[in-house]
Scaffold this active site. Structure first.
Site, PDB file in Angstrom:
ATOM      1  N   GLU A   1       0.916  -0.816  -0.349  1.00 49.89           N
ATOM      2  CA  GLU A   1      -0.172  -0.149  -0.272  1.00 49.89           C
ATOM      3  C   GLU A   1       1.136   1.283   0.329  1.00 49.89           C
ATOM      4  OE1 GLU A   1      -3.346  -0.336  -0.762  1.00 49.89           O
ATOM      5  OE2 GLU A   1      -3.464  -2.320   0.192  1.00 49.89           O
TER       6      GLU A   1
ATOM      7  N   CYS B   1      -2.080   9.164   2.660  1.00 46.78           N
ATOM      8  CA  CYS B   1      -1.807   8.486   1.595  1.00 46.78           C
ATOM      9  C   CYS B   1      -2.937   8.823   0.764  1.00 46.78           C
ATOM     10  CB  CYS B   1      -1.492   7.029   1.723  1.00 46.78           C
ATOM     11  SG  CYS B   1      -3.232   5.793   2.839  1.00 46.78           S
TER      12      CYS B   1
END
Length: 484
Positions: free
Chosen positions: A233, A267
């Protein structure tokens, strides 16, 4: 002078000894978990539910301590943001998985071709074994608990490497999890970069990493030596598109929430905004008004989260200086700064030569890029690395479908930001440079399970009709019926 050198040598030796001790404990924990998994390779649904229940009760009971620890690591982290973005999604994810473990564990019946009858086929979902999880500093609780939930729901043992940039939270998570889980089920690893690299080199049955793309490449290389499958990720530059007719107040408010939460250290935060050329000034003003209504001041404002450390603050200030030196127009939204509370700022006239348009920003800086046609906005996005998230603001359903079909990203929000991550019934993950694999909800259970195909026959074996020697009439009939 001699005394100072001796003290330095003693400190260095102690540091090396501590690192060696951490590395030894790392291998010991891994061996314990592997042995425990071999002794119980298929935990029951009841056992897994009990694990998650214990985790849920722990987080509820210790939420005050967790909020305080995260606040200390950031120097100021909004308590509400920790509740909204860390504790709430962690608890909901645990609850969601707990209610569905029995259903997820049921073997999946599959069809068998007529030519293979009589027989049965099914898929069973078996735990992988020992799962490694590497946690970043920006959401140290949620990004530990999310993977832990999925891995435990799938029946695995779990080792978690916490970030060295959040020492208070990392130590607290280690202490709390040790209260409810034995080391051979869940263990938490602390330490600096060398410990993290040694962690990624362990022969896990699966390794999940959340963090920077540059570090993700090193993690994947280390895992490759053991053929360890990875979920990465990573992030990247997630764009937001403002349409030609959406109310600017709507778009500005929702983009501002996504960009100001955790001071942009997310993110999936909007990294830059594509705005119709004739609407740029209007968007700037709408965005300014929204942000200043969220945070009337930065000074001593408990709602406004600080940058995690001085190194990250210097990086972001370097982006500003680089952009300004290359012709960008900087619009700070607050006159003051305080400690590591960095003011939100908009950037106009940005170019690809600027660092702010090359690297993931991960902070409260928002470039605004004008476009003339929607096709131009798509082209701008598609010419670059595929992002982890993409946000579109516009109520025209035909344009919404075009966004979904003509761009690629890990996930999409239409007329919102961030909240797709909090949906337990959807997978979360990147694509290309923004990551690989996905987890959350059922997809997390599947990521941390081996879907094992099982073909079953009993006494009757019709397949012997096709055994050698070949050329028999029944074999020719089989070819005639099924090779077509």
């Amino acid at each position: 002078m001699v005394a100072n050198v001796a003290a330095f040598d003693t400190s260095l030796e102690q540091s090396l000894q501590h690192s060696q001790q951490q590395l030894g404990q790392l291998q010991q924990s891994f061996n314990l978990q592997r042995q425990a998994f071999r002794a119980n390779p298929m935990p029951s649904a009841e056992q897994r539910i009990q694990w998650l229940k214990a985790l849920h009760q722990l987080l509820v009971a210790e939420q005050g301590a967790l909020i305080d620890a995260i606040n200390r690591d950031f120097s100021n982290r909004s308590a509400d943001e920790t509740l909204l973005a860390e504790l709430m999604p962690s608890l909901h994810g645990i609850h969601y998985a707990s209610k569905r473990i029995k259903k997820w564990m049921k073997p999946s019946r599959r069809s068998v071709g007529l030519q293979f009858m009589p027989a049965q086929a099914k898929v069973i979902y078996q735990p992988l074994g020992v799962v490694g999880v590497i946690v970043p500093w920006n959401y140290p609780l949620f990004l530990a608990m999310g993977p832990l939930t999925g891995a435990l729901a799938a029946g695995n043992r779990v080792m978690i490497k916490m970030s060295e940039s959040t020492p208070a939270t990392s130590q607290l998570v280690k202490d709390l999890l040790a209260r409810v889980f034995p080391e051979d089920l869940v263990s938490v690893v602390l330490g600096e970069a060398e410990v993290g690299m040694a962690f990624s080199k362990l022969p896990f049955d699966h390794l999940l990493f959340t963090g920077a793309t540059s570090i993700g490449k090193h993690v994947m290389r280390a895992a490759a030596d053991n053929l360890t499958p990875v979920t990465l990720e990573l992030g990247g530059k997630s764009p937001a598109i403002v349409s030609a007719d959406v109310p600017l107040s709507d778009a500005a408010e929702r983009i501002a929430f996504g960009k100001t939460l955790n001071a942009g250290q997310t993110c999936v935060a909007p990294d830059y905004v594509l705005v119709p050329r004739d609407r740029v000034d209007g968007f700037v003003e709408a965005y300014r008004q929204v942000v200043q209504s969220f945070y009337p001041t930065l000074a001593d404002n408990p709602d406004y989260t600080a940058i995690i450390n001085e190194r990250q603050l210097q990086r972001l200030n370097g982006y500003l200086q680089d952009a300004e030196s290359k012709g960008a127009r900087i619009i700070p939204l607050f006159p003051e700064t305080q400690g590591r509370r960095m003011p939100q700022a908009l950037l106009l006239n940005v170019t690809d030569e600027m660092k702010v348009m090359q690297d993931e920003i991960f902070g409260p800086l928002l470039p605004i890029i004008p476009y003339d046609r929607l096709e131009d906005a798509f082209a701008f996005i598609n010419e670059r690395d595929r992002p982890l998230a993409l946000y579109y603001f516009g109520y025209d359903k035909n344009e919404q479908q075009r966004v979904l079909h003509e761009t690629h990203s890990g996930g999409v929000c239409l007329n919102d930001t961030l909240l797709h991550v909090a949906q337990d019934d959807m997978p979360f993950g990147g694509v290309g440079p923004s990551g690989m694999g996905h987890y959350h909800g059922h997809e997390g259970f599947l990521t941390f399970s081996k879907a094992k195909g099982v073909f079953i026959k009993q006494r009757l074996n019709a397949a012997k009709l096709i055994y050698p020697p070949y050329g028999k009439a029944l074999q020719k009939l089989v070819y005639k019926l099924f090779v077509r």
